[in-house]
Design a protein around this motif. Structure first.
Motif, mmCIF file in Angstrom:
data_model
loop_
_atom_site.group_PDB
_atom_site.id
_atom_site.type_symbol
_atom_site.label_atom_id
_atom_site.label_comp_id
_atom_site.label_asym_id
_atom_site.label_seq_id
_atom_site.Cartn_x
_atom_site.Cartn_y
_atom_site.Cartn_z
ATOM 1 N N LEU A 68 -8.500 7.730 -9.289
ATOM 2 C CA LEU A 68 -8.272 7.291 -8.025
ATOM 3 C C LEU A 68 -6.235 7.086 -8.327
ATOM 4 C CD1 LEU A 68 -11.302 4.795 -7.641
ATOM 5 C CD2 LEU A 68 -10.580 5.886 -6.492
ATOM 6 N N GLU A 69 -5.335 6.603 -9.514
ATOM 7 C CA GLU A 69 -4.993 6.223 -8.846
ATOM 8 C C GLU A 69 -3.802 7.796 -8.769
ATOM 9 O OE1 GLU A 69 -1.554 3.527 -10.979
ATOM 10 O OE2 GLU A 69 -3.414 3.456 -12.062
ATOM 11 N N ARG A 70 -4.300 8.828 -9.859
ATOM 12 C CA ARG A 70 -3.305 9.472 -9.759
ATOM 13 C C ARG A 70 -3.363 10.450 -8.123
ATOM 14 N NH1 ARG A 70 -4.397 14.624 -8.546
ATOM 15 N NH2 ARG A 70 -6.248 14.959 -7.974
ATOM 16 N N ALA A 75 -0.289 11.248 -3.647
ATOM 17 C CA ALA A 75 -0.016 11.388 -1.738
ATOM 18 C C ALA A 75 1.734 10.418 -1.350
ATOM 19 C CB ALA A 75 -1.202 10.652 -1.293
ATOM 20 N N LEU A 76 1.312 9.387 -2.029
ATOM 21 C CA LEU A 76 3.152 8.316 -2.314
ATOM 22 C C LEU A 76 4.206 9.261 -2.168
ATOM 23 C CD1 LEU A 76 4.673 5.874 -1.811
ATOM 24 C CD2 LEU A 76 3.690 5.279 -4.059
ATOM 25 N N THR A 77 4.338 9.557 -3.513
ATOM 26 C CA THR A 77 5.179 10.725 -3.713
ATOM 27 C C THR A 77 5.919 11.614 -2.649
ATOM 28 O OG1 THR A 77 4.861 9.982 -6.047
ATOM 29 C CG2 THR A 77 6.298 11.974 -5.644
ATOM 30 N N GLY A 78 4.737 12.436 -2.679
ATOM 31 C CA GLY A 78 5.339 13.520 -1.801
ATOM 32 C C GLY A 78 5.042 13.131 0.125
ATOM 33 N N LEU A 96 -2.679 -3.759 -5.881
ATOM 34 C CA LEU A 96 -4.167 -3.167 -5.184
ATOM 35 C C LEU A 96 -5.063 -2.327 -6.507
ATOM 36 C CD1 LEU A 96 -2.729 -1.431 -1.726
ATOM 37 C CD2 LEU A 96 -4.073 -3.903 -1.995
ATOM 38 N N PHE A 97 -4.313 -2.171 -7.114
ATOM 39 C CA PHE A 97 -4.554 -1.482 -8.137
ATOM 40 C C PHE A 97 -5.126 -2.424 -9.023
ATOM 41 C CE2 PHE A 97 -4.711 2.946 -7.475
ATOM 42 C CZ PHE A 97 -5.570 3.675 -7.132
ATOM 43 N N GLU A 98 -4.402 -3.359 -9.852
ATOM 44 C CA GLU A 98 -4.641 -4.618 -10.248
ATOM 45 C C GLU A 98 -6.201 -4.934 -9.795
ATOM 46 O OE1 GLU A 98 -5.311 -7.235 -13.504
ATOM 47 O OE2 GLU A 98 -4.110 -5.088 -13.409
ATOM 48 N N ASP A 99 -6.217 -5.565 -8.459
ATOM 49 C CA ASP A 99 -7.028 -6.563 -8.372
ATOM 50 C C ASP A 99 -8.287 -5.860 -7.748
ATOM 51 O OD1 ASP A 99 -8.257 -8.093 -5.915
ATOM 52 O OD2 ASP A 99 -8.523 -6.475 -4.607
#
Length: 304
Positions: A68-70, A75-78, A96-99
């Motif tokens: 999920l994080e990958r 998506a963010l980077t591109g 958000l991922f920590e939550d």
């Protein structure tokens, strides 16, 4: 104004997100409100993560979280080029991922996932995709603003299959969204997600993002609702089985429901009923071929 909903296939990765952003950019004169689904495959991964946590499968859960994080980091980077914006969003994704990890850890420790807890996890997909799409739109010069759908899409407490409360949604939409549209901004919300009157996160079930678009379109009395997907519209038959199948330019709500009954998976007609019943046309379009006319769904097939 119009309401534009982009499904998971239309925001599947950085390339598709930027393409969706350009479609919104080309609709600015029509004063859009935008709804986005989770990135393609993300809701299934989150569902699997809830199951792994419930079974106490720590290694499986970590693999799912890593995937999920990958997906979201790529998506963010591109999709987001401006360095400051990308950095701020990266920190927000960290949060958000920590939550998300904390919620799944609680399920794993308790070995129990109530419908309420599962909804809070499943909503993360839309929370993440909406932030990324807003940043990508801003990179394109579109004055987009993320709005938490929990502040607008009020529902009952049927977790997993929550029903929007039309009057409450109308009041919130006029309070939270309409002023932004009138100021020339583009409100953007994750679909599929709402909240009960008590503030608990809910999800709308099958066709949930289409439901979000239909309910908000009705609340705002939109001129049209656009459902952006990866096919040219509603087809006369399954093109994999019937090579001569053609796109239907105009269909009634009843015809769309019949097509769904016989296997069309473009949308679930019940999800758009709130809009069609208020005589707001719903157009199904292909984000891979945005120049197409798509299929227009209207109440009786003749109006709209």
């Amino acid at each position: 104004m119009i309401v534009m909903k982009f499904g998971g296939s239309s925001v599947a990765d950085a390339e598709r997100i930027v393409a969706a952003g350009r479609i919104v950019q080309g609709r600015m004169s029509r004063r859009p409100v935008v709804i986005v689904s989770a990135l393609a495959g993300v809701t299934d991964l989150l569902t699997d993560a809830v199951g792994a946590a419930r079974r106490g499968e720590r290694d499986s859960l970590e693999r799912l979280l890593a995937e999920l994080e990958r997906k979201h980091r790529w998506a963010l980077t591109g999709a987001v080029e401006e360095a400051g914006r990308r950095h701020r969003l990266s920190l927000e994704i960290d949060r958000l991922f920590e939550d998300l990890r904390q919620r799944l850890r609680s399920i794993r420790v308790l070995r129990e996932a109530t419908p309420r807890a599962a909804d809070a996890v499943l909503a993360a997909g839309e929370d993440l995709s909406a932030r990324i799409v807003v940043a990508a739109l801003r990179d394109l010069g579109v004055p987009a603003r993320w709005i938490d759908p929990r502040e607008v899409l009020l529902t009952d407490r049927r977790f997993g299959e929550a029903e929007p409360q039309a009057d409450a949604v109308r009041e919130r939409a006029h309070e939270k969204l309409l002023p932004l549209v009138e100021a020339g901004e583009v409100p953007l919300l994750g679909g599929f997600v709402g909240a009960s009157a008590e503030g608990d996160t809910t999800t709308l079930g099958r066709g949930g993002s289409d439901t979000s678009a239909a309910v908000l379109g009705s609340a705002l009395e939109a001129e049209e609702i656009e459902i952006w997907t990866d096919v040219d519209g509603l087809m006369s038959a399954d093109p994999r089985l019937v090579p001569a199948a053609r796109t239907l330019p105009r269909v009634s709500f009843a015809e769309a429901a019949e097509l769904a009954f016989y296997g069309a998976r473009v949308l679930h007609p019940d999800s758009i009923a709130p809009a069609v019943q208020r005589r707001i046309p719903v157009r199904v379009l292909n984000s891979l071929r945005p120049e197409g006319e798509g299929s227009l769904i209207v109440e009786d097939g003749a109006g709209g």
